[in-house]
Motif scaffolding. Structure first.
Motif, PDB file in Angstrom:
ATOM      1  N   ILE A   1     -20.682 -15.478  -4.323  1.00  0.00           N
ATOM      2  CA  ILE A   1     -20.399 -14.082  -4.005  1.00  0.00           C
ATOM      3  C   ILE A   1     -20.716 -13.262  -5.244  1.00  0.00           C
ATOM      4  O   ILE A   1     -20.511 -13.726  -6.364  1.00  0.00           O
TER       5      ILE A   1
ATOM      6  N   THR B   1     -19.046  -7.513  -5.239  1.00  0.00           N
ATOM      7  CA  THR B   1     -18.339  -7.710  -3.974  1.00  0.00           C
ATOM      8  C   THR B   1     -16.933  -8.254  -4.218  1.00  0.00           C
ATOM      9  O   THR B   1     -15.959  -7.783  -3.624  1.00  0.00           O
ATOM     10  N   ALA B   2     -16.818  -9.238  -5.090  1.00  0.00           N
ATOM     11  CA  ALA B   2     -15.512  -9.826  -5.394  1.00  0.00           C
ATOM     12  C   ALA B   2     -14.575  -8.797  -6.010  1.00  0.00           C
ATOM     13  O   ALA B   2     -13.389  -8.735  -5.667  1.00  0.00           O
TER      14      ALA B   2
ATOM     15  N   ALA C   1     -11.049  -7.312  -4.575  1.00  0.00           N
ATOM     16  CA  ALA C   1      -9.822  -7.446  -5.374  1.00  0.00           C
ATOM     17  C   ALA C   1      -9.140  -6.098  -5.572  1.00  0.00           C
ATOM     18  O   ALA C   1      -7.910  -6.024  -5.656  1.00  0.00           O
TER      19      ALA C   1
ATOM     20  N   VAL D   1      -9.181 -12.328  -8.560  1.00  0.00           N
ATOM     21  CA  VAL D   1     -10.236 -12.942  -7.740  1.00  0.00           C
ATOM     22  C   VAL D   1     -10.067 -14.456  -7.713  1.00  0.00           C
ATOM     23  O   VAL D   1     -10.107 -15.078  -6.652  1.00  0.00           O
ATOM     24  N   GLN D   2      -9.849 -15.058  -8.867  1.00  0.00           N
ATOM     25  CA  GLN D   2      -9.704 -16.506  -8.929  1.00  0.00           C
ATOM     26  C   GLN D   2      -8.479 -16.969  -8.137  1.00  0.00           C
ATOM     27  O   GLN D   2      -8.540 -17.951  -7.399  1.00  0.00           O
TER      28      GLN D   2
ATOM     29  N   THR E   1      -8.959 -16.686  -4.282  1.00  0.00           N
ATOM     30  CA  THR E   1      -9.933 -17.612  -3.704  1.00  0.00           C
ATOM     31  C   THR E   1      -9.591 -19.061  -4.044  1.00  0.00           C
ATOM     32  O   THR E   1     -10.427 -19.943  -3.889  1.00  0.00           O
TER      33      THR E   1
ATOM     34  N   VAL F   1     -13.898 -18.868  -6.605  1.00  0.00           N
ATOM     35  CA  VAL F   1     -14.740 -17.837  -7.193  1.00  0.00           C
ATOM     36  C   VAL F   1     -14.205 -17.550  -8.586  1.00  0.00           C
ATOM     37  O   VAL F   1     -13.055 -17.160  -8.743  1.00  0.00           O
TER      38      VAL F   1
END
Length: 104
Positions: free
Chosen positions: A5, A9-10, A14, A29-30, A33, A37
């Motif tokens: 991704i 976008t991520a 977020a 993000v981490q 996901t 990611v």
């Protein structure tokens, strides 16, 4: 399975849950996901500047913090246009999965 991704976008996804600063967004993000990611600082800050240039986020300085030597953090917040783009991308992603029989 690794997820591929873009950083932009991520980060937009977020920011839907609220404003944040760079390192916080990387962790967000981490975490969301389950570690699939992972963004690095080298891609996050250019992506945030690009999103701001596109009008999808705006930034502002927070209060000075002692852990930063009295310097303020830069926070990023999604704009209405950014929210529209996230909804549009989500719809496009789901539409791609349906014909392949991945989703009902």
């Amino acid at each position: 399975m690794d997820l591929f991704i873009s950083a932009k976008t991520a980060l937009l996804a977020a920011l839907i849950s609220g404003p944040g600063f760079g390192l916080e967004l990387i962790d967000r993000v981490q975490g969301r996901t389950n570690g699939q990611v992972k963004l690095n600082q080298g891609s996050v800050y250019p992506a945030l500047r690009s999103l701001e240039d596109e009008g999808l986020v705006h930034s502002y300085e927070g209060e000075p913090t002692p852990e930063r030597g009295g310097r303020p953090r830069r926070y990023y917040e999604i704009t209405g246009e950014g929210r529209r783009v996230v909804r549009e991308q989500e719809s496009a992603f789901l539409a791609l999965l349906r014909p392949a029989g991945v989703m009902p």
